[in-house]
Design an enzyme around this catalytic site. Structure first.
Site, PDB file in Angstrom:
ATOM      1  N   ASP A  10     124.487  77.417  56.179  1.00 42.83           N
ATOM      2  CA  ASP A  10     124.877  76.694  54.981  1.00 42.83           C
ATOM      3  C   ASP A  10     123.756  75.696  54.695  1.00 42.83           C
ATOM      4  O   ASP A  10     122.963  75.385  55.583  1.00 42.83           O
ATOM      5  CB  ASP A  10     126.211  75.981  55.262  1.00 42.83           C
ATOM      6  CG  ASP A  10     126.635  75.064  54.146  1.00 42.83           C
ATOM      7  OD1 ASP A  10     126.658  75.520  52.995  1.00 42.83           O
ATOM      8  OD2 ASP A  10     126.943  73.886  54.429  1.00 42.83           O
ATOM      9  N   LEU A  11     123.684  75.180  53.475  1.00 41.52           N
ATOM     10  CA  LEU A  11     122.583  74.262  53.135  1.00 41.52           C
ATOM     11  C   LEU A  11     123.019  72.800  53.229  1.00 41.52           C
ATOM     12  O   LEU A  11     122.625  72.078  54.153  1.00 41.52           O
ATOM     13  CB  LEU A  11     122.087  74.591  51.713  1.00 41.52           C
ATOM     14  CG  LEU A  11     120.950  73.733  51.175  1.00 41.52           C
ATOM     15  CD1 LEU A  11     119.686  73.903  52.003  1.00 41.52           C
ATOM     16  CD2 LEU A  11     120.653  74.104  49.718  1.00 41.52           C
ATOM     17  N   ASP A  12     123.866  72.384  52.286  1.00 37.15           N
ATOM     18  CA  ASP A  12     124.279  70.985  52.216  1.00 37.15           C
ATOM     19  C   ASP A  12     125.144  70.625  53.425  1.00 37.15           C
ATOM     20  O   ASP A  12     126.197  71.220  53.625  1.00 37.15           O
ATOM     21  CB  ASP A  12     125.055  70.761  50.905  1.00 37.15           C
ATOM     22  CG  ASP A  12     125.616  69.363  50.803  1.00 37.15           C
ATOM     23  OD1 ASP A  12     125.052  68.441  51.422  1.00 37.15           O
ATOM     24  OD2 ASP A  12     126.620  69.189  50.091  1.00 37.15           O
ATOM     25  N   THR A  18     122.366  66.796  51.123  1.00 36.63           N
ATOM     26  CA  THR A  18     122.317  66.652  49.661  1.00 36.63           C
ATOM     27  C   THR A  18     123.638  66.119  49.108  1.00 36.63           C
ATOM     28  O   THR A  18     123.715  65.774  47.923  1.00 36.63           O
ATOM     29  CB  THR A  18     121.964  67.995  48.989  1.00 36.63           C
ATOM     30  OG1 THR A  18     122.562  69.056  49.739  1.00 36.63           O
ATOM     31  CG2 THR A  18     120.470  68.212  48.944  1.00 36.63           C
ATOM     32  N   LYS A  46     132.766  69.012  48.942  1.00 36.84           N
ATOM     33  CA  LYS A  46     131.755  69.623  49.811  1.00 36.84           C
ATOM     34  C   LYS A  46     131.975  71.126  49.957  1.00 36.84           C
ATOM     35  O   LYS A  46     133.078  71.564  50.265  1.00 36.84           O
ATOM     36  CB  LYS A  46     131.752  68.935  51.177  1.00 36.84           C
ATOM     37  CG  LYS A  46     131.198  67.534  51.085  1.00 36.84           C
ATOM     38  CD  LYS A  46     130.989  66.890  52.428  1.00 36.84           C
ATOM     39  CE  LYS A  46     130.391  65.506  52.245  1.00 36.84           C
ATOM     40  NZ  LYS A  46     130.314  64.761  53.505  1.00 36.84           N
ATOM     41  N   SER A 115     124.640  79.599  50.769  1.00 38.16           N
ATOM     42  CA  SER A 115     125.029  78.333  50.142  1.00 38.16           C
ATOM     43  C   SER A 115     125.709  78.557  48.803  1.00 38.16           C
ATOM     44  O   SER A 115     125.424  79.534  48.121  1.00 38.16           O
ATOM     45  CB  SER A 115     123.766  77.490  49.936  1.00 38.16           C
ATOM     46  OG  SER A 115     124.012  76.409  49.073  1.00 38.16           O
ATOM     47  N   ALA A 116     126.588  77.612  48.423  1.00 38.54           N
ATOM     48  CA  ALA A 116     127.224  77.671  47.111  1.00 38.54           C
ATOM     49  C   ALA A 116     126.307  77.139  46.015  1.00 38.54           C
ATOM     50  O   ALA A 116     126.577  77.301  44.832  1.00 38.54           O
ATOM     51  CB  ALA A 116     128.505  76.839  47.139  1.00 38.54           C
ATOM     52  N   LYS A 146     133.364  80.006  48.689  1.00 35.26           N
ATOM     53  CA  LYS A 146     133.970  79.835  50.002  1.00 35.26           C
ATOM     54  C   LYS A 146     135.344  79.185  49.792  1.00 35.26           C
ATOM     55  O   LYS A 146     135.449  78.348  48.900  1.00 35.26           O
ATOM     56  CB  LYS A 146     133.103  78.899  50.868  1.00 35.26           C
ATOM     57  CG  LYS A 146     131.668  79.404  51.093  1.00 35.26           C
ATOM     58  CD  LYS A 146     130.795  78.292  51.671  1.00 35.26           C
ATOM     59  CE  LYS A 146     129.338  78.715  51.709  1.00 35.26           C
ATOM     60  NZ  LYS A 146     128.426  77.652  52.169  1.00 35.26           N
ATOM     61  N   GLU A 170     128.130  75.951  59.653  1.00 39.14           N
ATOM     62  CA  GLU A 170     128.840  75.369  58.510  1.00 39.14           C
ATOM     63  C   GLU A 170     129.375  73.972  58.806  1.00 39.14           C
ATOM     64  O   GLU A 170     129.842  73.706  59.900  1.00 39.14           O
ATOM     65  CB  GLU A 170     130.058  76.245  58.161  1.00 39.14           C
ATOM     66  CG  GLU A 170     129.879  77.111  56.956  1.00 39.14           C
ATOM     67  CD  GLU A 170     129.783  76.366  55.633  1.00 39.14           C
ATOM     68  OE1 GLU A 170     130.061  75.159  55.583  1.00 39.14           O
ATOM     69  OE2 GLU A 170     129.418  77.003  54.638  1.00 39.14           O
ATOM     70  N   ASP A 171     129.334  73.111  57.787  1.00 38.50           N
ATOM     71  CA  ASP A 171     129.891  71.761  57.943  1.00 38.50           C
ATOM     72  C   ASP A 171     131.213  71.586  57.200  1.00 38.50           C
ATOM     73  O   ASP A 171     131.891  70.586  57.403  1.00 38.50           O
ATOM     74  CB  ASP A 171     128.905  70.705  57.417  1.00 38.50           C
ATOM     75  CG  ASP A 171     128.787  70.750  55.908  1.00 38.50           C
ATOM     76  OD1 ASP A 171     128.550  71.854  55.366  1.00 38.50           O
ATOM     77  OD2 ASP A 171     128.946  69.708  55.258  1.00 38.50           O
TER      78      ASP A 171
HETATM   79  P1  B16 Z   1     124.962  73.137  42.767  1.00 37.34           P
HETATM   80  P2  B16 Z   1     126.589  74.221  50.250  1.00 37.34           P
HETATM   81  C1  B16 Z   1     127.360  73.074  47.939  1.00 37.34           C
HETATM   82  O1  B16 Z   1     126.362  73.372  48.882  1.00 37.34           O
HETATM   83  C2  B16 Z   1     127.701  71.597  47.972  1.00 37.34           C
HETATM   84  O2  B16 Z   1     128.280  71.244  49.220  1.00 37.34           O
HETATM   85  C3  B16 Z   1     128.688  71.271  46.877  1.00 37.34           C
HETATM   86  O3  B16 Z   1     129.001  69.896  46.889  1.00 37.34           O
HETATM   87  C4  B16 Z   1     128.084  71.683  45.520  1.00 37.34           C
HETATM   88  O4  B16 Z   1     128.996  71.449  44.456  1.00 37.34           O
HETATM   89  C5  B16 Z   1     127.705  73.176  45.573  1.00 37.34           C
HETATM   90  O5  B16 Z   1     126.810  73.394  46.651  1.00 37.34           O
HETATM   91  C6  B16 Z   1     127.081  73.650  44.278  1.00 37.34           C
HETATM   92  O6  B16 Z   1     125.831  73.042  44.106  1.00 37.34           O
HETATM   93  O7  B16 Z   1     125.572  72.235  41.756  1.00 37.34           O
HETATM   94  O8  B16 Z   1     123.584  72.695  43.227  1.00 37.34           O
HETATM   95  O9  B16 Z   1     124.973  74.578  42.328  1.00 37.34           O
HETATM   96  O10 B16 Z   1     127.278  73.291  51.220  1.00 37.34           O
HETATM   97  O11 B16 Z   1     127.368  75.479  49.958  1.00 37.34           O
HETATM   98  O12 B16 Z   1     125.160  74.505  50.662  1.00 37.34           O
HETATM   99 MG    MG Z   2     127.912  72.491  53.363  1.00 38.45          MG
END
Ligand code: B16
Ligand code: MG
Length: 216
Positions: A10-12, A18, A46, A115-116, A146, A170-171
């Site tokens: 996962d990224l964030d 972030t 998140k 990542s999302a 997810k 994953e967090d």
């Molecule tokens: P964006 P992850 C997610 O990242 C974030 O945790 C979430 O807060 C955010 O809304 C989502 O990405 C979408 O991000 O607006 O940059 O497309 O944890 O799945 O890496």
């Molecule tokens: Mg995350």
């Protein structure tokens, strides 16, 4: 011999933090609309997609917006967010991440991002991590959020490995559930209390050695 052949990150919250930039941008948007939300409510954003995050924030404020208005609000938030992540540097990579990824690759494991975010490309470029990923699956290429397993199943597919040969990092609770639903091993990054559905929980990647993956 262990069956593990790949790591899906996962990224964030796992690679970089972030969440703090997402929070600032969403808060600015909420304040412009005349309301606010708590840090506790922010936790619920998140791992959740941009569109879904906006729906949640508007519902907390009891506001109704048309589809066009929602699209404009999401774009406004994203522009502020992109302004912030454009300033990111390799110093913002979370402790132990680069070392763990290099160790995993040296051990012959493949790596992918799951990542999302639709901004993952920019973040990987700004932090200098892009070259450490064999594949990137993010919000630009998946439709289901997810805890749906789609993002991780696509990651396994991109790496040409079977789901049971993957470990997900994953967090977020929804992300841990997505990894388990994909039939993968999951390492939770955070606390056992929150991420008890994971196979193993560590505080961060600096607390984990690659050889531990082979015992999962
Ligand atoms: P964006 P992850 C997610 O990242 C974030 O945790 C979430 O807060 C955010 O809304 C989502 O990405 C979408 O991000 O607006 O940059 O497309 O944890 O799945 O890496
Ligand atoms: Mg995350």
């Amino acid at each position: 011999m262990s069956k593990i052949k790949a790591c899906l990150f996962d990224l964030d919250g796992v690679i970089v933090d972030t969440a703090v930039y997402h929070y600032r941008a969403w808060k600015r948007l909420a304040n412009e609309l005349g309301f606010d939300f708590t840090e506790e409510e922010n936790e619920k954003l998140k791992g959740v997609s941009r569109v879904k995050s906006l729906e949640l924030i508007l519902s907390w404020a009891g506001l109704e917006k048309t589809q066009e208005e929602q699209a404009e609000l999401a774009t406004r938030k994203n522009n502020w967010y992109v302004e912030m992540i454009t300033q990111m540097t390799p110093d913002e990579i979370l402790p132990g991440v680069r070392e763990f990824m290099e160790e995993a690759r040296a051990a012959g494991l493949k790596t992918a991002l799951g990542s999302a975010s639709k901004n993952s490309g920019l973040i990987l470029e700004r932090t200098g991590l892009a070259a450490l990923f064999d594949a990137v699956v993010d919000g630009n290429s998946v439709t289901a959020s997810k805890p749906d397993p789609e993002v991780f199943l696509r990651g396994a597919e991109a790496l040409a490995v079977a789901p049971y040969e993957c470990v997900v990092f994953e967090d977020a609770v929804a992300g841990v559930q997505a990894g388990k639903a994909a039939g993968m091993k999951v390492v939770g990054i955070g606390t056992e209390e929150v991420l008890h559905e994971a196979d193993l929980v560590v505080k961060g990647l600096s607390h984990l050695r690659v050889e531990q993956l082979f015992d999962l």
